[in-house]
Design an enzyme around this catalytic site. Structure first.
Site, PDB file in Angstrom:
ATOM      1  N   GLY A  12     -19.703 -21.478  46.246  1.00 57.72           N
ATOM      2  CA  GLY A  12     -19.747 -22.777  45.557  1.00 57.72           C
ATOM      3  C   GLY A  12     -20.006 -23.928  46.496  1.00 57.72           C
ATOM      4  O   GLY A  12     -19.320 -24.952  46.444  1.00 57.72           O
ATOM      5  N   ASP A  62     -24.299 -15.587  40.984  1.00 59.72           N
ATOM      6  CA  ASP A  62     -23.041 -15.785  40.265  1.00 59.72           C
ATOM      7  C   ASP A  62     -21.927 -14.931  40.887  1.00 59.72           C
ATOM      8  O   ASP A  62     -21.995 -13.703  40.864  1.00 59.72           O
ATOM      9  CB  ASP A  62     -23.280 -15.376  38.800  1.00 59.72           C
ATOM     10  CG  ASP A  62     -22.054 -15.565  37.936  1.00 59.72           C
ATOM     11  OD1 ASP A  62     -20.968 -15.867  38.464  1.00 59.72           O
ATOM     12  OD2 ASP A  62     -22.196 -15.398  36.704  1.00 59.72           O
ATOM     13  N   SER A 140      -5.620 -25.226  42.953  1.00 63.28           N
ATOM     14  CA  SER A 140      -5.507 -26.583  42.412  1.00 63.28           C
ATOM     15  C   SER A 140      -4.025 -26.882  42.250  1.00 63.28           C
ATOM     16  O   SER A 140      -3.218 -25.969  42.036  1.00 63.28           O
ATOM     17  CB  SER A 140      -6.185 -26.648  41.039  1.00 63.28           C
ATOM     18  OG  SER A 140      -5.747 -27.792  40.335  1.00 63.28           O
ATOM     19  N   TYR A 153      -7.806 -23.320  32.742  1.00 64.51           N
ATOM     20  CA  TYR A 153      -8.087 -23.655  34.149  1.00 64.51           C
ATOM     21  C   TYR A 153      -6.800 -23.533  34.972  1.00 64.51           C
ATOM     22  O   TYR A 153      -6.794 -22.915  36.045  1.00 64.51           O
ATOM     23  CB  TYR A 153      -8.650 -25.078  34.225  1.00 64.51           C
ATOM     24  CG  TYR A 153      -8.905 -25.580  35.628  1.00 64.51           C
ATOM     25  CD1 TYR A 153     -10.061 -25.222  36.312  1.00 64.51           C
ATOM     26  CD2 TYR A 153      -7.990 -26.423  36.278  1.00 64.51           C
ATOM     27  CE1 TYR A 153     -10.310 -25.688  37.602  1.00 64.51           C
ATOM     28  CE2 TYR A 153      -8.231 -26.893  37.557  1.00 64.51           C
ATOM     29  CZ  TYR A 153      -9.382 -26.523  38.214  1.00 64.51           C
ATOM     30  OH  TYR A 153      -9.618 -26.978  39.494  1.00 64.51           O
ATOM     31  N   ALA A 155      -4.171 -21.812  34.376  1.00 64.30           N
ATOM     32  CA  ALA A 155      -3.773 -20.402  34.473  1.00 64.30           C
ATOM     33  C   ALA A 155      -4.624 -19.667  35.507  1.00 64.30           C
ATOM     34  O   ALA A 155      -4.125 -18.828  36.271  1.00 64.30           O
ATOM     35  CB  ALA A 155      -3.896 -19.724  33.108  1.00 64.30           C
ATOM     36  N   ILE A 186      -9.910 -34.815  43.365  1.00 72.43           N
ATOM     37  CA  ILE A 186     -10.865 -35.077  44.450  1.00 72.43           C
ATOM     38  C   ILE A 186     -12.151 -35.647  43.836  1.00 72.43           C
ATOM     39  O   ILE A 186     -12.598 -35.188  42.770  1.00 72.43           O
ATOM     40  CB  ILE A 186     -11.175 -33.768  45.228  1.00 72.43           C
ATOM     41  CG1 ILE A 186      -9.877 -33.067  45.689  1.00 72.43           C
ATOM     42  CG2 ILE A 186     -12.112 -34.040  46.409  1.00 72.43           C
ATOM     43  CD1 ILE A 186      -8.986 -33.878  46.612  1.00 72.43           C
TER      44      ILE A 186
HETATM   45  P1  NAP Z   1     -18.217 -29.085  42.040  1.00 75.86           P
HETATM   46  O1  NAP Z   1     -18.601 -30.309  42.784  1.00 75.86           O
HETATM   47  O2  NAP Z   1     -18.441 -29.036  40.571  1.00 75.86           O
HETATM   48  O3  NAP Z   1     -18.937 -27.828  42.741  1.00 75.86           O
HETATM   49  C1  NAP Z   1     -18.724 -26.527  42.239  1.00 75.86           C
HETATM   50  C2  NAP Z   1     -19.508 -25.537  43.058  1.00 75.86           C
HETATM   51  O4  NAP Z   1     -19.239 -24.219  42.541  1.00 75.86           O
HETATM   52  C3  NAP Z   1     -21.023 -25.732  42.974  1.00 75.86           C
HETATM   53  O5  NAP Z   1     -21.616 -25.439  44.197  1.00 75.86           O
HETATM   54  C4  NAP Z   1     -21.440 -24.684  41.934  1.00 75.86           C
HETATM   55  O6  NAP Z   1     -22.769 -24.213  42.098  1.00 75.86           O
HETATM   56  C5  NAP Z   1     -20.477 -23.569  42.283  1.00 75.86           C
HETATM   57  N1  NAP Z   1     -20.343 -22.581  41.202  1.00 75.86           N
HETATM   58  C6  NAP Z   1     -19.929 -22.774  39.928  1.00 75.86           C
HETATM   59  N2  NAP Z   1     -19.956 -21.612  39.269  1.00 75.86           N
HETATM   60  C7  NAP Z   1     -20.395 -20.670  40.142  1.00 75.86           C
HETATM   61  C8  NAP Z   1     -20.652 -19.279  40.043  1.00 75.86           C
HETATM   62  N3  NAP Z   1     -20.445 -18.613  38.908  1.00 75.86           N
HETATM   63  N4  NAP Z   1     -21.111 -18.634  41.139  1.00 75.86           N
HETATM   64  C9  NAP Z   1     -21.335 -19.292  42.308  1.00 75.86           C
HETATM   65  N5  NAP Z   1     -21.106 -20.612  42.446  1.00 75.86           N
HETATM   66  C10 NAP Z   1     -20.654 -21.289  41.377  1.00 75.86           C
HETATM   67  O7  NAP Z   1     -16.658 -28.760  42.232  1.00 75.86           O
HETATM   68  P2  NAP Z   1     -15.615 -29.167  43.377  1.00 75.86           P
HETATM   69  O8  NAP Z   1     -14.860 -30.322  42.874  1.00 75.86           O
HETATM   70  O9  NAP Z   1     -16.275 -29.210  44.685  1.00 75.86           O
HETATM   71  O10 NAP Z   1     -14.625 -27.912  43.269  1.00 75.86           O
HETATM   72  C11 NAP Z   1     -14.609 -26.854  44.214  1.00 75.86           C
HETATM   73  C12 NAP Z   1     -13.330 -26.055  44.003  1.00 75.86           C
HETATM   74  O11 NAP Z   1     -12.201 -26.929  44.161  1.00 75.86           O
HETATM   75  C13 NAP Z   1     -13.191 -25.443  42.616  1.00 75.86           C
HETATM   76  O12 NAP Z   1     -12.624 -24.158  42.723  1.00 75.86           O
HETATM   77  C14 NAP Z   1     -12.239 -26.381  41.909  1.00 75.86           C
HETATM   78  O13 NAP Z   1     -11.519 -25.749  40.881  1.00 75.86           O
HETATM   79  C15 NAP Z   1     -11.340 -26.799  43.047  1.00 75.86           C
HETATM   80  N6  NAP Z   1     -10.631 -28.056  42.812  1.00 75.86           N
HETATM   81  C16 NAP Z   1     -11.320 -29.217  42.603  1.00 75.86           C
HETATM   82  C17 NAP Z   1     -10.623 -30.381  42.343  1.00 75.86           C
HETATM   83  C18 NAP Z   1     -11.304 -31.697  42.103  1.00 75.86           C
HETATM   84  O14 NAP Z   1     -10.617 -32.657  41.680  1.00 75.86           O
HETATM   85  N7  NAP Z   1     -12.596 -31.832  42.331  1.00 75.86           N
HETATM   86  C19 NAP Z   1      -9.224 -30.364  42.303  1.00 75.86           C
HETATM   87  C20 NAP Z   1      -8.568 -29.170  42.510  1.00 75.86           C
HETATM   88  C21 NAP Z   1      -9.281 -28.021  42.766  1.00 75.86           C
HETATM   89  P3  NAP Z   1     -23.982 -24.721  41.158  1.00 75.86           P
HETATM   90  O15 NAP Z   1     -24.199 -26.154  41.572  1.00 75.86           O
HETATM   91  O16 NAP Z   1     -25.112 -23.828  41.474  1.00 75.86           O
HETATM   92  O17 NAP Z   1     -23.467 -24.588  39.754  1.00 75.86           O
END
Ligand code: NAP
Length: 244
Positions: A12, A62, A140, A153, A155, A186
Site C-alpha cells: 500500500g 491485490d 489503527s 474496519y 474489527a 492521519i
Molecule cells: P491511503 O492514503 O488511502 O493509501 C492506501 C494504500 O493502500 C494505497 O497505496 C492503496 O493502493 C493501497 N491498497 C488498498 N487496497 C489494496 C490492495 N487490495 N492491495 C494492495 N494495495 C492496496 O491510506 P493511508 O491513510 O495511507 O493508510 C495506510 C494504512 O494506515 C491503512 O492500513 C490504514 O488503515 C492505516 N491507518 C490510517 C489512518 C489514517 O487516519 N489515515 C489511521 C489509522 C490507520 P491504490 O492507490 O493502488 O489503491
C-alpha cells in the site's frame, strides 16, 4: 543509515503512510519494494519520486489475492535472496452504519485489511526465519477503542492487534520481531471524505489538536524496523497525538 543492506517490502505504498515509510526506509539505506493495487499515474509519480532516493522496485497487485502474494514474494526472494523487513500497510476504510453494510463490504474490508496480513506474513516468514527479520503491521487506534460507523474496519484492526501479539510469541525464538503501529487520525487520502467541520471534530478529539502526518508515522516505523528497537516485540505502539 539505520537499514543499510536491508531488503524491505512495504504494501500500500502508492501514497499516504506507505509512501512516507518507503521514503524514510530508502533514505536509510534499504532496498525497498513497494506494492499497491491500481496501475495508475498516481503510482507512477510515487515510484519515480522514490527512485530519486535509492533502489526501489514495485509489484502492482491485490494483497488479498493469495496467488499474487505468493508470486510477489517468490520473485523478491529469487532476486534478492531475502526479505528483512515486511510492512503490512495496505488498507481501506469505510464509513457506514453496520445495518447498511453488505456481506461484500465485510469481505472486502476483512480481506484487504486482515487476510493480507496473514498471507504476507506467512509467505515472508518462510525466508525470514533465523534471519532477524522484522514484521510491522499498520493497525489503527480503532482496533482497540472501536469507532462508531467503522465497526468492520475496527474489527479488522483488532484482528491485526491479536495477530501481532500471537505471532510475535511464535517467532521470537527465531529472532524475528513482530510489532504494530496504531495511528490516530492521519492526514491522508483515507480521510479526504471528511468535511472541514468533521475534520475539526476529529482534531478536537486529539490532545495535540491536529491530525498527524504520514511522516510522523514513518519515523516510528523506521525505529520499529531498525536495530534501535531490538528489545521490542509483540507491541501495539499508539501514535495518536494523545486521545481525549
Ligand atoms: P491511503 O492514503 O488511502 O493509501 C492506501 C494504500 O493502500 C494505497 O497505496 C492503496 O493502493 C493501497 N491498497 C488498498 N487496497 C489494496 C490492495 N487490495 N492491495 C494492495 N494495495 C492496496 O491510506 P493511508 O491513510 O495511507 O493508510 C495506510 C494504512 O494506515 C491503512 O492500513 C490504514 O488503515 C492505516 N491507518 C490510517 C489512518 C489514517 O487516519 N489515515 C489511521 C489509522 C490507520 P491504490 O492507490 O493502488 O489503491
Amino acid at each position: 543509515m539505520k537499514l543499510d543492506g536491508k531488503v524491505a517490502l512495504i504494501t500500500g505504498a502508492s501514497k499516504g503512510i506507505g509512501k512516507e515509510i518507503s521514503k524514510e526506509f530508502i533514505k536509510n539505506g534499504a532496498t525497498v519494494i513497494i506494492n499497491y493495487k491500481n496501475d495508475t499515474e498516481y503510482g507512477d509519480i510515487t515510484f519515480n519520486e522514490l527512485q530519486q532516493y535509492g533502489i526501489v522496485e514495485r509489484f502492482i497487485g491485490d494483497v488479498s489475492n493469495e496467488e499474487f502474494v505468493v508470486s510477489m514474494i517468490d520473485s523478491i526472494i529469487s532476486k534478492y535472496g531475502k526479505i528483512d523487513v515486511l510492512v503490512n500497510n495496505a488498507g481501506i476504510s469505510s464509513f457506514n452504519m453496520l445495518v447498511d453494510t453488505t456481506i461484500s463490504d465485510f469481505n472486502n474490508i476483512m480481506d484487504i485489511n486482515f487476510k493480507s496480513v496473514y498471507l504476507l506474513s506467512r509467505e515472508v516468514l518462510r525466508s525470514m526465519m533465523y534471519a532477524k527479520g522484522v514484521i510491522l503491521n499498520i493497525s489503527s487506534m480503532w482496533g482497540e477503542h472501536g469507532s462508531s460507523c467503522e465497526t468492520i474496519y475496527s474489527a479488522s484492526k483488532g484482528a491485526i492487534n491479536a495477530f501481532t501479539k500471537a505471532l510475535s510469541k511464535e517467532v521470537s525464538s527465531m529472532g524475528v520481531r513482530v510489532n504494530a503501529i496504531a495511528p490516530g487520525a492521519i492526514d491522508t487520502d483515507m480521510n479526504k471524505h471528511f468535511t472541514e467541520e468533521e475534520k475539526k471534530d476529529i482534531e478536537e478529539m486529539c490532545s495535540l489538536g491536529r491530525l498527524g502526518t504520514a511522516k510522523e508515522i514513518a519515523k516510528v516505523a523506521l525505529f520499529l524496523c531498525s536495530d534501535d528497537s531490538s528489545f521490542i516485540t509483540g507491541e501495539i505502539i499508539n501514535v495518536t497525538g494523545g486521545k481525549i
